[in-house]
Design an enzyme around this catalytic site. Structure first.
Site, mmCIF file in Angstrom:
data_model
loop_
_atom_site.group_PDB
_atom_site.id
_atom_site.type_symbol
_atom_site.label_atom_id
_atom_site.label_comp_id
_atom_site.label_asym_id
_atom_site.label_seq_id
_atom_site.Cartn_x
_atom_site.Cartn_y
_atom_site.Cartn_z
ATOM 1 N N GLY A 15 0.816 -1.204 0.000
ATOM 2 C CA GLY A 15 0.000 0.000 0.000
ATOM 3 C C GLY A 15 0.853 1.258 0.000
ATOM 4 O O GLY A 15 1.888 1.314 0.657
ATOM 5 N N ARG A 76 1.342 -5.371 -5.441
ATOM 6 C CA ARG A 76 1.615 -6.586 -4.681
ATOM 7 C C ARG A 76 1.947 -7.689 -5.680
ATOM 8 O O ARG A 76 1.451 -7.683 -6.798
ATOM 9 C CB ARG A 76 0.422 -6.953 -3.799
ATOM 10 C CG ARG A 76 0.211 -5.928 -2.674
ATOM 11 C CD ARG A 76 -0.970 -6.248 -1.794
ATOM 12 N NE ARG A 76 -1.024 -5.383 -0.614
ATOM 13 C CZ ARG A 76 -1.583 -4.177 -0.588
ATOM 14 N NH1 ARG A 76 -2.155 -3.697 -1.682
ATOM 15 N NH2 ARG A 76 -1.571 -3.452 0.515
ATOM 16 N N ASP A 107 5.063 -4.982 6.320
ATOM 17 C CA ASP A 107 5.648 -6.263 6.708
ATOM 18 C C ASP A 107 5.690 -7.262 5.565
ATOM 19 O O ASP A 107 6.629 -8.057 5.465
ATOM 20 C CB ASP A 107 4.922 -6.842 7.928
ATOM 21 C CG ASP A 107 3.417 -6.894 7.765
ATOM 22 O OD1 ASP A 107 2.905 -6.582 6.666
ATOM 23 O OD2 ASP A 107 2.727 -7.243 8.747
ATOM 24 N N THR A 129 3.883 2.565 5.823
ATOM 25 C CA THR A 129 2.497 2.120 5.906
ATOM 26 C C THR A 129 1.730 3.055 6.815
ATOM 27 O O THR A 129 2.232 3.423 7.883
ATOM 28 C CB THR A 129 2.385 0.674 6.432
ATOM 29 O OG1 THR A 129 1.012 0.383 6.744
ATOM 30 C CG2 THR A 129 3.221 0.451 7.674
ATOM 31 N N ASP A 131 -0.714 2.250 8.539
ATOM 32 C CA ASP A 131 -1.362 1.468 9.596
ATOM 33 C C ASP A 131 -0.602 1.459 10.921
ATOM 34 O O ASP A 131 -1.166 1.053 11.944
ATOM 35 C CB ASP A 131 -1.561 0.021 9.137
ATOM 36 C CG ASP A 131 -2.355 -0.081 7.849
ATOM 37 O OD1 ASP A 131 -3.230 0.778 7.628
ATOM 38 O OD2 ASP A 131 -2.097 -1.017 7.059
ATOM 39 N N ASP A 133 1.540 -0.600 11.927
ATOM 40 C CA ASP A 133 1.428 -1.967 12.436
ATOM 41 C C ASP A 133 2.731 -2.756 12.352
ATOM 42 O O ASP A 133 2.714 -3.987 12.420
ATOM 43 C CB ASP A 133 0.312 -2.712 11.709
ATOM 44 C CG ASP A 133 0.528 -2.813 10.204
ATOM 45 O OD1 ASP A 133 1.471 -2.167 9.682
ATOM 46 O OD2 ASP A 133 -0.255 -3.508 9.543
ATOM 47 N N GLY A 174 -6.683 1.170 8.503
ATOM 48 C CA GLY A 174 -5.750 0.601 9.471
ATOM 49 C C GLY A 174 -5.631 -0.907 9.389
ATOM 50 O O GLY A 174 -4.957 -1.517 10.210
ATOM 51 N N ARG A 175 -6.342 -1.521 8.421
ATOM 52 C CA ARG A 175 -6.380 -2.989 8.315
ATOM 53 C C ARG A 175 -6.807 -3.596 9.641
ATOM 54 O O ARG A 175 -7.840 -3.244 10.187
ATOM 55 C CB ARG A 175 -5.020 -3.546 7.854
ATOM 56 C CG ARG A 175 -4.707 -3.352 6.415
ATOM 57 C CD ARG A 175 -3.637 -4.290 5.922
ATOM 58 N NE ARG A 175 -2.449 -4.308 6.776
ATOM 59 C CZ ARG A 175 -1.429 -5.129 6.589
ATOM 60 N NH1 ARG A 175 -1.440 -6.007 5.620
ATOM 61 N NH2 ARG A 175 -0.377 -5.079 7.390
#
Length: 324
Positions: A15, A76, A107, A129, A131, A133, A174-175
């Site tokens: 992303g 991707r 990740d 990202t 997110d 995360d 934020g997934r």
């Protein structure tokens, strides 16, 4: 003795995130200032496997620090998850005399970087990202901009929600992580923040809180809902049916990924991109650039991917206290 790095490749993967261009610019100019050559790789690992590779110079990254998105494009790539694809990617790097690769992404992108390193290509990951995360770092490129974009959008929804005395459920990205929702819940003064890390599926508590707020004179209500929970439209319908209060759902969506990066995203992304080049020059590989305890640092990718990240419990506790 570590192999001398003469040519660095740079790609963005997964992303997109505001600030990626600042990181690309830093990689290119830091490398050039150290006497290295730089190759841009378009469309992430898919572009690497397709040999969509081109020379970059200082003018390649002129006037991009303020732009959202990524000038290298991103995608991707399922093939990169196979041993055959991973070996092919490393062979292509060698074919184009690329000694080291900077991978800007999340990740999933770092797992590809890990495999490139295992196949003999020095690789450094830079966390990009929205997110937030990635467990090894307290900051990821794009998070600050995404939070500001979402915050401003929620402020606007609040205006119309107040005018109509509504309840508004606003879903942020934020997934599976609730960091954007948590920050927006605090910055927008929401009545409720719903995040995957603490969600108990008890909608009656939300309904009871809305009704208790109405009884003391509250005329409109803001609920921030994380993408990892979702079903904002269904939740809005159930709240309206239970309370009799007109309730609307708004999914902010991909505007959170776009727009001009904030000052923090530009500065931190630049610092991370430059550090990635320094690590490659030092002969490092299979590392992730990170920001922890007020300093930029780096971790082994294997170690970084094995870490887990929790929500900031202090912030979560605080938003519950302040929303009473």
């Amino acid at each position: 003795m570590a192999k001398e790095v003469k040519t660095i490749g740079v790609l963005t993967s997964g992303g997109d995130a505001p600030g990626m261009n600042a990181a690309i610019r830093a990689v290119v100019r830091a490398a050039l200032s150290s006497g290295l050559k730089v190759k841009g790789i378009s469309r992430g690992y898919a572009g690497l496997l397709a040999e969509d590779i081109f020379d970059m110079d200082t003018m390649s990254v002129t006037d991009i620090v303020q732009r959202g998105g990524t000038i290298l494009f991103t995608s991707r790539c399922a093939e990169m998850r196979t041993p055959e694809g991973q070996k092919k990617a490393a062979d292509i790097c060698r074919k184009h005399n690329i000694d080291g690769v900077v991978v800007i992404g999340g990740d999933g992108s770092f797992r590809g970087a890990q495999k490139l390193s295992e196949n003999g290509i020095n690789t450094i990951g830079v966390p990009g990202t929205i997110d937030l995360d990635i467990a090894c770092t307290e900051y990821t490129i794009g998070f600050d901009t995404a939070c500001n974009t979402a915050m401003e959008a929620i402020d606007k929804v609040r205006d119309t929600s107040a005018s109509h005395e509504r309840c508004s459920i606003i879903e942020v990205m934020g997934r599976t992580a609730g960091h954007i929702a948590l920050w927006c819940g605090i910055s927008n003064g929401s009545e409720y923040v719903l995040i995957p890390e603490h969600y108990d599926n008890d909608e009656q508590k939300i309904i009871d809180k809305i009704l208790s707020k109405r009884r003391i004179g509250k005329k409109h209500h803001i609920i921030v809902n994380a993408e990892g929970i979702g079903d904002s439209q269904g939740l809005a319908q159930r709240i309206e049916a239970a309370t009799g209060i007109e309730t609307r759902a708004t999914v902010i969506g991909h505007i959170q990924r776009g727009g001009n990066p904030t000052c923090r995203d530009r500065v931190y992304a630049s610092a991370m991109g430059a550090l990635a080049v320094d690590l490659l020059i030092a002969g490092k590989t299979n590392r992730v650039v990170a920001y922890r305890d007020g300093e930029f640092c780096d971790f082994d990718i294997d170690e970084a991917l094995a870490m887990t990240k929790d929500i900031d419990e202090h912030l979560y506790s605080m938003t519950r206290r302040l929303s009473r």
